[in-house]
Design an enzyme around this catalytic site. Structure first.
Site, mmCIF file in Angstrom:
data_model
loop_
_atom_site.group_PDB
_atom_site.id
_atom_site.type_symbol
_atom_site.label_atom_id
_atom_site.label_comp_id
_atom_site.label_asym_id
_atom_site.label_seq_id
_atom_site.Cartn_x
_atom_site.Cartn_y
_atom_site.Cartn_z
ATOM 1 N N ASN A 95 0.898 -1.193 -0.047
ATOM 2 C CA ASN A 95 -0.130 0.045 0.021
ATOM 3 C C ASN A 95 0.877 1.243 0.138
ATOM 4 O O ASN A 95 1.999 1.285 0.542
ATOM 5 C CB ASN A 95 -0.820 -0.015 1.251
ATOM 6 C CG ASN A 95 -1.934 -1.407 1.158
ATOM 7 O OD1 ASN A 95 -2.250 -1.717 -0.021
ATOM 8 N ND2 ASN A 95 -2.285 -1.540 2.365
ATOM 9 N N VAL A 96 0.422 2.396 -0.739
ATOM 10 C CA VAL A 96 1.037 3.512 -0.606
ATOM 11 C C VAL A 96 0.311 4.618 0.012
ATOM 12 O O VAL A 96 0.862 5.788 -0.059
ATOM 13 C CB VAL A 96 1.413 3.981 -2.254
ATOM 14 C CG1 VAL A 96 2.252 2.998 -2.713
ATOM 15 C CG2 VAL A 96 -0.134 4.077 -2.900
ATOM 16 N N SER A 155 -9.802 -9.205 7.062
ATOM 17 C CA SER A 155 -9.074 -8.946 8.166
ATOM 18 C C SER A 155 -9.531 -8.308 9.199
ATOM 19 O O SER A 155 -9.515 -8.616 10.461
ATOM 20 C CB SER A 155 -7.572 -8.177 7.538
ATOM 21 O OG SER A 155 -8.078 -7.098 7.282
ATOM 22 N N CYS A 177 10.901 15.211 -9.078
ATOM 23 C CA CYS A 177 11.030 15.870 -10.371
ATOM 24 C C CYS A 177 11.919 15.010 -11.285
ATOM 25 O O CYS A 177 12.555 13.950 -10.378
ATOM 26 C CB CYS A 177 11.428 17.207 -10.643
ATOM 27 S SG CYS A 177 13.408 17.521 -10.619
ATOM 28 N N HIS A 197 5.908 -0.657 -2.776
ATOM 29 C CA HIS A 197 5.712 0.025 -3.891
ATOM 30 C C HIS A 197 5.689 1.466 -3.618
ATOM 31 O O HIS A 197 5.162 2.189 -4.609
ATOM 32 C CB HIS A 197 4.436 -0.537 -4.626
ATOM 33 C CG HIS A 197 3.996 -1.759 -4.765
ATOM 34 N ND1 HIS A 197 3.019 -2.618 -4.633
ATOM 35 C CD2 HIS A 197 5.111 -2.800 -5.202
ATOM 36 C CE1 HIS A 197 3.288 -3.783 -5.093
ATOM 37 N NE2 HIS A 197 4.450 -3.896 -5.461
#
Length: 366
Positions: free
Chosen positions: A137-138, A322, A170, A162
């Site tokens: 997860n991000v 969960s 940039c 990830h």
């Protein structure tokens, strides 16, 4: 010409979008049975944990896949890494598309609160049962939950496989805090800032995917009118540069060697591996399961519906959400420590349960 039209008109790199088996032999596990099995698995301690989008659903963040393992948006078409960094006019159009969608979707992610699963897992980390979490997860919600513990540094205890939405760079590597970048986008696009202000006022929020992506097409958005701001550091160096990328690993982009090595090491340093809320469709996570199996470590998957791990020898599956079991797992596993340790008690008394509506699914039946 739209972005989709450009894709069909241009040569494409061969990049496979993750898939999983369309059928599964697993059946729902009764909660009481699931709790007992997970407690037994965790009891010896020193467990590495992999989490996925399913863990964040109770925080109101929409998952990509439904309980049957299929994408809830059948037209899901992610922007690929080579498209996002393309220096041609075509690449600029892809970046307009990405940043408009991400600009609209970031606020629901950054304002999301950890749910009961996040806090249950944080309690297991605080209690040293689960020293390391590897998350796909991000959204940063594991970090928010673990911040209640004064004993653990989240940066050391949580590996973001990830990447994260909360930082931007940039093309020359200059970092920009995401909140600052959001302000830059707002200043450059006052019409969309007004739209977000209206969303905040009315509460009529657009649907957001796990990576902070909003289906802007449904809003009648025109990507070509979205302005991309220049990197402020590059401007100080007397050059214009509007090519930015969040610190998220895109399809077609490789995970850094440092993150890959640490993910393997986290599995190797643990006695067993538990996997929660993920179909393991991406190979970066699935190869960690394969590594654990090769090392003959016990593996337990907790997920609703089919996963890529189904049928893999040496892998046990518990088919349950969960949020239904993890708080009770922690209470059963830690016993009197729950009352004796104020941090654990606070964690188990915390957490939202605010999943997206049950009908939040773009698929049509039949």
């Amino acid at each position: 010409m739209s972005v989709g039209d450009e894709r069909s008109a241009q040569p494409r790199m061969r990049i496979s979008i993750p898939t999983i088996p369309t059928h599964s032999t697993s059946t729902p596990t009764p909660p009481a049975e699931a709790i007992q099995r997970v407690v037994e698995f965790l009891a010896p301690g020193t467990v590495a944990l992999i989490t996925g989008a399913g863990v964040s659903v109770d925080s109101g963040i929409r998952a990509y896949r439904g309980h049957d393992g299929r994408y809830m948006n059948p037209n899901y078409q992610p922007i690929l890494y080579h498209e996002l960094v393309d220096e041609t006019e075509r690449g600029f159009t892809f970046r307009q598309r990405y940043w408009l969608r991400s600009y609209l979707g970031y606020q629901p992610v950054v304002s999301a609160l950890p749910n009961t699963t996040h806090y249950a897992l944080a309690a297991l980390q605080h209690a040293s049962v689960v020293p390391r979490i590897i998350t796909q997860n991000v959204d940063g919600l594991h970090h928010k939950a673990l911040s209640l513990s004064h004993l653990i540094n989240p940066q050391e205890a949580i590996l973001e496989l990830h990447g994260t939405l909360h930082r931007v760079r940039c093309k020359h590597g200059h970092p920009v805090d995401r909140s600052t970048f959001q302000q830059m986008l707002s200043l450059a696009n006052p019409q969309w800032k007004a739209f977000l202000d209206d969303v905040e006022r009315t509460g009529n929020k657009p649907r957001t995917n796990p990576d902070g992506d909003v289906d802007a097409e449904s809003l009648g958005a025109s990507y070509t009118s979205f302005t991309l701001p220049d990197c402020p550091t590059c401007l100080l160096q007397n050059r214009r540069n509007s090519t930015h990328k969040p610190e998220v690993v895109f399809f077609g982009e490789s995970i850094s060697q440092e993150v890959k090595d640490r993910s393997f090491l986290d599995v190797e340093r643990s006695d067993r591996l538990m996997i929660i809320g993920t179909t393991l469709a991406t190979y970066s996570a699935f190869r960690l399961l394969k590594h654990a199996v090769e090392l003959r470590k016990p593996v337990l998957v907790v997920n609703v519906g089919p996963t890529r791990a189904d049928g893999v020898p040496g892998v046990e599956k518990v088919d349950v959400a969960s949020g239904v079991v993890m708080p009770d797992v922690v209470r059963a596993l830690l016993g009197s420590r729950v009352q004796d340790d104020k941090v654990i008690l606070e964690m188990l008394q915390s957490g939202v349960v605010n999943p997206p509506p049950a009908d939040d699914d773009d698929r049509t039946e039949g």
